[in-house]
Scaffold this motif. Structure first.
Motif, mmCIF file in Angstrom:
data_model
loop_
_atom_site.group_PDB
_atom_site.id
_atom_site.type_symbol
_atom_site.label_atom_id
_atom_site.label_comp_id
_atom_site.label_asym_id
_atom_site.label_seq_id
_atom_site.Cartn_x
_atom_site.Cartn_y
_atom_site.Cartn_z
ATOM 1 N N UNK A 110 0.824 -1.212 0.000
ATOM 2 C CA UNK A 110 0.000 0.000 0.000
ATOM 3 C C UNK A 110 0.856 1.259 0.000
ATOM 4 N N UNK A 111 2.006 1.217 0.691
ATOM 5 C CA UNK A 111 2.895 2.367 0.708
ATOM 6 C C UNK A 111 3.542 2.604 -0.652
ATOM 7 N N UNK A 112 3.821 1.522 -1.365
ATOM 8 C CA UNK A 112 4.449 1.639 -2.679
ATOM 9 C C UNK A 112 3.462 2.053 -3.771
ATOM 10 N N UNK A 113 2.175 1.762 -3.577
ATOM 11 C CA UNK A 113 1.196 1.967 -4.636
ATOM 12 C C UNK A 113 1.187 3.386 -5.208
ATOM 13 N N UNK A 114 1.290 4.443 -4.401
ATOM 14 C CA UNK A 114 1.294 5.780 -5.012
ATOM 15 C C UNK A 114 2.470 6.027 -5.945
ATOM 16 N N UNK A 115 3.534 5.242 -5.817
ATOM 17 C CA UNK A 115 4.713 5.422 -6.661
ATOM 18 C C UNK A 115 4.638 4.598 -7.942
ATOM 19 N N UNK A 116 3.807 3.570 -7.927
ATOM 20 C CA UNK A 116 3.720 2.652 -9.064
ATOM 21 C C UNK A 116 2.969 3.321 -10.204
ATOM 22 N N UNK A 117 3.563 3.277 -11.382
ATOM 23 C CA UNK A 117 2.971 3.944 -12.544
ATOM 24 C C UNK A 117 2.387 2.953 -13.536
ATOM 25 N N UNK A 118 3.050 1.819 -13.727
ATOM 26 C CA UNK A 118 2.596 0.836 -14.707
ATOM 27 C C UNK A 118 2.429 -0.530 -14.051
ATOM 28 N N UNK A 119 1.589 -1.365 -14.701
ATOM 29 C CA UNK A 119 1.261 -2.648 -14.118
ATOM 30 C C UNK A 119 2.459 -3.525 -13.804
ATOM 31 N N UNK A 120 3.446 -3.524 -14.683
ATOM 32 C CA UNK A 120 4.594 -4.403 -14.463
ATOM 33 C C UNK A 120 5.338 -4.046 -13.178
ATOM 34 N N UNK A 121 5.263 -2.781 -12.788
ATOM 35 C CA UNK A 121 5.969 -2.359 -11.582
ATOM 36 C C UNK A 121 5.386 -3.011 -10.334
ATOM 37 N N UNK A 122 4.084 -3.270 -10.324
ATOM 38 C CA UNK A 122 3.513 -3.867 -9.116
ATOM 39 C C UNK A 122 3.867 -5.346 -9.015
ATOM 40 N N UNK A 123 4.089 -6.004 -10.137
ATOM 41 C CA UNK A 123 4.574 -7.393 -10.090
ATOM 42 C C UNK A 123 5.987 -7.410 -9.524
ATOM 43 N N UNK A 124 6.799 -6.490 -9.989
ATOM 44 C CA UNK A 124 8.166 -6.380 -9.472
ATOM 45 C C UNK A 124 8.157 -6.017 -7.986
ATOM 46 N N UNK A 125 7.253 -5.132 -7.593
ATOM 47 C CA UNK A 125 7.149 -4.765 -6.182
ATOM 48 C C UNK A 125 6.790 -5.971 -5.326
ATOM 49 N N UNK A 126 5.911 -6.838 -5.843
ATOM 50 C CA UNK A 126 5.552 -8.050 -5.099
ATOM 51 C C UNK A 126 6.775 -8.931 -4.897
ATOM 52 N N UNK A 127 7.593 -9.076 -5.931
ATOM 53 C CA UNK A 127 8.805 -9.868 -5.802
ATOM 54 C C UNK A 127 9.754 -9.256 -4.782
ATOM 55 N N UNK A 128 9.904 -7.951 -4.821
ATOM 56 C CA UNK A 128 10.785 -7.285 -3.860
ATOM 57 C C UNK A 128 10.287 -7.470 -2.427
ATOM 58 N N UNK A 129 8.976 -7.444 -2.248
ATOM 59 C CA UNK A 129 8.411 -7.609 -0.913
ATOM 60 C C UNK A 129 8.564 -9.027 -0.383
ATOM 61 N N UNK A 130 8.967 -9.959 -1.245
ATOM 62 C CA UNK A 130 9.235 -11.325 -0.789
ATOM 63 C C UNK A 130 10.636 -11.457 -0.189
ATOM 64 N N UNK A 131 11.463 -10.419 -0.328
ATOM 65 C CA UNK A 131 12.836 -10.477 0.166
ATOM 66 C C UNK A 131 12.885 -10.170 1.668
ATOM 67 N N UNK A 132 13.397 -11.070 2.481
ATOM 68 C CA UNK A 132 13.498 -10.803 3.915
ATOM 69 C C UNK A 132 14.402 -9.610 4.236
#
Length: 249
Positions: free
Chosen positions: A48-70
């Motif tokens: 939710x914090x990243x969402x205002x920065x996301x511009x295109x759909x592919x970025x949210x897939x990448x954000x999901x992958x990043x959020x999987x990193x401990x």
């Protein structure tokens, strides 16, 4: 008599709240590309914090992958989003095209298998469908300009019994590019968006100086997006949105 403007609406964050679908689709697309990652069914707070920065759909897939990193440094990601996004592409050895294709394939499959369930992941903001229907009675045409795939936006709009003059998706070009084409018709354009950087880019684009820009107060805004808006961008509150266009800021 002044001609009625052509209203151009962003989709997600302006007409529809799609946060549930964003995570649902981003998570599944991420896991299809990188199986074995640990991603919760429910969106983490960081998304939710990243969402205002996301511009295109592919970025949210990448954000999901990043959020999987401990070891993810979420603060650094938020403070330097463009650079961290580029680093993430390199880390996961992925491209925007591959990420976007995974997202759109997953959405297309979801719509084919259970369209009602997919649509249920989106909710129009209160009063929005009714207000859009009144625009026609007021003599004002409206259309949708989104970074979502146009086909997906049309599916959702049809489900709400809404019929814009047109729907432009990411496949039609960037928002400034589409607005420039629309401006060639020499009709007054009003652009309604929830992403401040997008509005600022529009204001800085030669040929779009006359476009009236509105930042909606109910979308996916960052904590400081409402502050000190530059000339040419007005904050649009729900109460004013409900009023006749002549009373908009």
């Amino acid at each position: 008599m002044i001609a009625a403007p052509l209203l151009v609406f962003d989709f997600d964050g302006v007409l529809v709240d799609g946060m549930l679908e964003y995570w649902w689709s981003a998570r599944r697309a991420a896991l299809s590309l990188c199986p074995g990652q640990q991603l919760p069914e429910r969106a983490p707070d960081g998304f939710a914090l990243l969402r205002p920065l996301i511009h295109k759909g592919w970025e949210m897939v990448l954000a999901a992958l990043e959020l999987s990193r401990p070891d993810l440094d979420l603060g650094a990601y938020l403070s330097d989003y463009p650079q961290r996004t580029q680093q993430a592409l390199e880390r996961w050895e992925l491209t925007p095209a591959v990420l976007q294709e995974a997202l759109e394939s997953l959405r297309a499959q979801a719509i084919e298998e259970d369209p009602e369930a997919w649509r249920a992941l989106h909710q129009p903001y209160p009063g929005i469908p009714e207000r859009l229907r009144r625009l026609e009675a007021e003599g004002s045409d409206w259309l949708v300009l989104t970074t979502k795939g146009g086909a997906f936006a049309r599916q959702l709009l049809a489900g709400y019994d809404l019929q814009p003059k047109a729907v432009y998706g990411h496949e039609d070009g960037s928002k400034p590019e589409v607005l420039l084409r629309l401006s060639e018709a020499s009709k007054a354009l009003w652009f309604v968006e929830d992403r401040r950087p997008t509005l600022e880019t529009v204001r800085e684009t030669p040929g779009l100086e006359a476009v009236r820009c509105f930042l909606v107060s109910w979308g996916y805004l960052g904590p400081r997006d409402r502050e000190a808006l530059p000339e040419g961008i007005a904050l649009l509150e729900p109460e004013r949105f409900e009023q006749p266009l002549a009373r908009w800021p």
